[in-house]
Scaffold this active site. Structure first.
Site, PDB file in Angstrom:
ATOM      1  N   TYR A   1     -18.020   6.265  -0.476  1.00 26.28           N
ATOM      2  CA  TYR A   1     -17.007   6.757  -1.415  1.00 26.28           C
ATOM      3  C   TYR A   1     -17.391   8.158  -1.888  1.00 26.28           C
ATOM      4  CZ  TYR A   1     -14.242   2.493  -2.222  1.00 26.28           C
ATOM      5  OH  TYR A   1     -13.404   1.418  -2.085  1.00 26.28           O
TER       6      TYR A   1
ATOM      7  N   ARG B   1       0.822  -1.216   0.000  1.00 26.85           N
ATOM      8  CA  ARG B   1       0.000   0.000   0.000  1.00 26.85           C
ATOM      9  C   ARG B   1       0.854   1.264   0.000  1.00 26.85           C
ATOM     10  NH1 ARG B   1      -3.975   2.675   4.497  1.00 26.85           N
ATOM     11  NH2 ARG B   1      -5.594   3.464   3.092  1.00 26.85           N
TER      12      ARG B   1
ATOM     13  N   ALA C   1      -6.859   7.351  -0.747  1.00 24.03           N
ATOM     14  CA  ALA C   1      -6.629   5.918  -0.580  1.00 24.03           C
ATOM     15  C   ALA C   1      -7.692   5.443   0.394  1.00 24.03           C
ATOM     16  CB  ALA C   1      -5.225   5.668  -0.037  1.00 24.03           C
ATOM     17  N   SER C   2      -8.645   4.706  -0.106  1.00 20.62           N
ATOM     18  CA  SER C   2      -9.803   4.312   0.704  1.00 20.62           C
ATOM     19  C   SER C   2      -9.387   3.389   1.849  1.00 20.62           C
ATOM     20  CB  SER C   2     -10.839   3.606  -0.167  1.00 20.62           C
ATOM     21  OG  SER C   2     -11.267   4.449  -1.210  1.00 20.62           O
ATOM     22  N   ALA C   3     -10.275   3.269   2.828  1.00 18.87           N
ATOM     23  CA  ALA C   3     -10.021   2.372   3.951  1.00 18.87           C
ATOM     24  C   ALA C   3      -9.793   0.957   3.435  1.00 18.87           C
ATOM     25  CB  ALA C   3     -11.197   2.400   4.915  1.00 18.87           C
TER      26      ALA C   3
END
Length: 386
Positions: free
Chosen positions: A242, A36, A96-98
């Site tokens: 989102y 990540r 950067a999403s969870a």
């Protein structure tokens, strides 16, 4: 500083909403093999409970690595790039999403080696890399990003990994005909109205997974399967918050136009109650009214207040607002435009109660060339268009 085993284990645990092994082994393997940190800028904005805060890899590398390998959402752009992250405030327009949300949507997508996948919303590029790992060397991933600057940075990030998905800049709502039919369509932006081109470009039996935000209340994960007749049918399968697809961002004016009447009256119902409903009630109200909603809080010369707004996404001249104040025994409502929106929301809530207060798991959606319809339990029991 390298990725320590402890940090990686923490990220894998963060991928599972329950931390109980619900995420498939193939997705966990992909997360382990697609670091990540390669997709996080040196300065990012962490958004979680409490105040947002900056992480800076140079100023405090330990804190940066800890945030990257955690459950945190890391915002990478504010206000379409017009506001610096150091401002700490603004509309989040890329992130950067969870990890839990990323893994959950991929879990519902059920990508297999060899699949052709269309991704709508490249963002940082992490999900495109995960998809590339999942499809393997015989598959193909096409990813579309509307923002050229975001797309350029994603391409640089992906170059570090060795994965080579096909990257396009454009309106993801149109999909991509050069590559269809797709086995899977993976969407990483909030959608109110599901674009039919995604259905057209997916093979029968193919799957579309998206964050569905009908406008009222919370957002949901929706899994659709495309049928031979050119429709897509599926159920709400969880939650997924989102940022909205840019062409579907709500833009209600909430202004009174010249000549419009503003109607005032008092009601006994605390407006905060309609802003804090369970997800099933939210879905029913969205289906039955098509309204957008949001809540504002603050203080003025009369003291503290909370205000619940509802608006018509197709007619910004129609909106309503109900205001709570701590000492009020009843609450003021004002409505503008032709539609009595507040009354419609209250009536839709009453209808949800009359239906037996159905849980969100009982709701589904059918998408056709004519639009989308929300249903309860089976596609034959339609509620209304949303």
């Amino acid at each position: 500083m390298n990725v320590t085993p402890e940090r990686m284990d923490r990220l894998i645990a963060a991928c599972d909403p329950e931390e109980a092994g619900d995420i498939s082994d193939s997705i966990k393997e992909a997360v382990r093999n697609v670091p990540r940190h390669l997709f996080i800028p040196s300065v990012g904005l962490v958004v979680e409970e409490g105040e947002p805060y900056l992480i800076d890899q140079q100023a405090d590398p330990g804190a940066w690595w800890d945030a990257v390998y955690s459950r945190s959402i890391i915002v990478t752009q504010l206000d379409d790039g017009t506001t610096d992250l150091s401002a700490l405030r603004g509309d989040s327009t890329s992130s950067a999403s969870a990890p839990s949300t990323v893994a959950d949507l991929l879990n519902h997508l059920r990508v297999e080696p060899g699949h052709r996948v269309l991704e709508v919303g490249t963002g940082t590029g992490w999900t495109a890399a995960l998809l590339s790992h999942l499809v393997g060397g015989q598959g193909e991933v096409t990813s579309i990003e509307v923002d050229p600057q975001v797309a350029e940075q994603a391409a640089k990030n992906l170059n570090e990994t060795g994965f080579r998905p096909r990257l396009l800049v454009g309106d993801g709502a149109l999909g991509c005909t050069d590559g269809e039919p797709y086995d899977r369509v993976h969407v990483t932006c909030g959608i109110r109205t599901i674009p039919y081109p995604w259905v057209e470009q997916t093979r029968p039996g193919g799957v579309i997974v998206l964050p569905w935000h009908p406008g009222y209340g919370t957002s949901h994960a929706l899994r659709l399967e495309v049928r031979e007749d050119g429709t897509a049918v599926g159920r709400v399968v969880g939650y997924a918050g989102y940022m909205m697809l840019r062409s579907q961002r709500p833009r209600p004016s909430l202004n009174q136009l010249p000549g419009q009447e503003r109607r005032h009256y008092r009601v006994a119902l605390d407006p905060r109650a309609l802003g804090q409903l369970c997800a099933g009630a939210d879905l029913a109200i969205a289906a039955l009214t098509g309204c957008l909603s949001h809540t504002t809080t603050g203080a003025d010369d009369r003291g503290e207040y909370a205000r619940m707004w509802v608006s018509d996404p197709d007619d910004p001249r129609s909106w309503a607002a109900a205001t709570w104040r701590p000492d009020d025994l009843d609450y003021g409502v004002q409505q503008v435009g032709d539609r009595p929106l507040w009354d419609e929301v209250v009536q839709a809530y009453a209808q949800w109660v009359a239906l037996g207060e159905p849980h969100w798991e009982r709701f589904g959606v059918t998408v056709t060339p004519e639009g989308q319809r929300v249903w309860l339990d089976t596609p034959e029991v339609m509620l209304s268009s949303a």
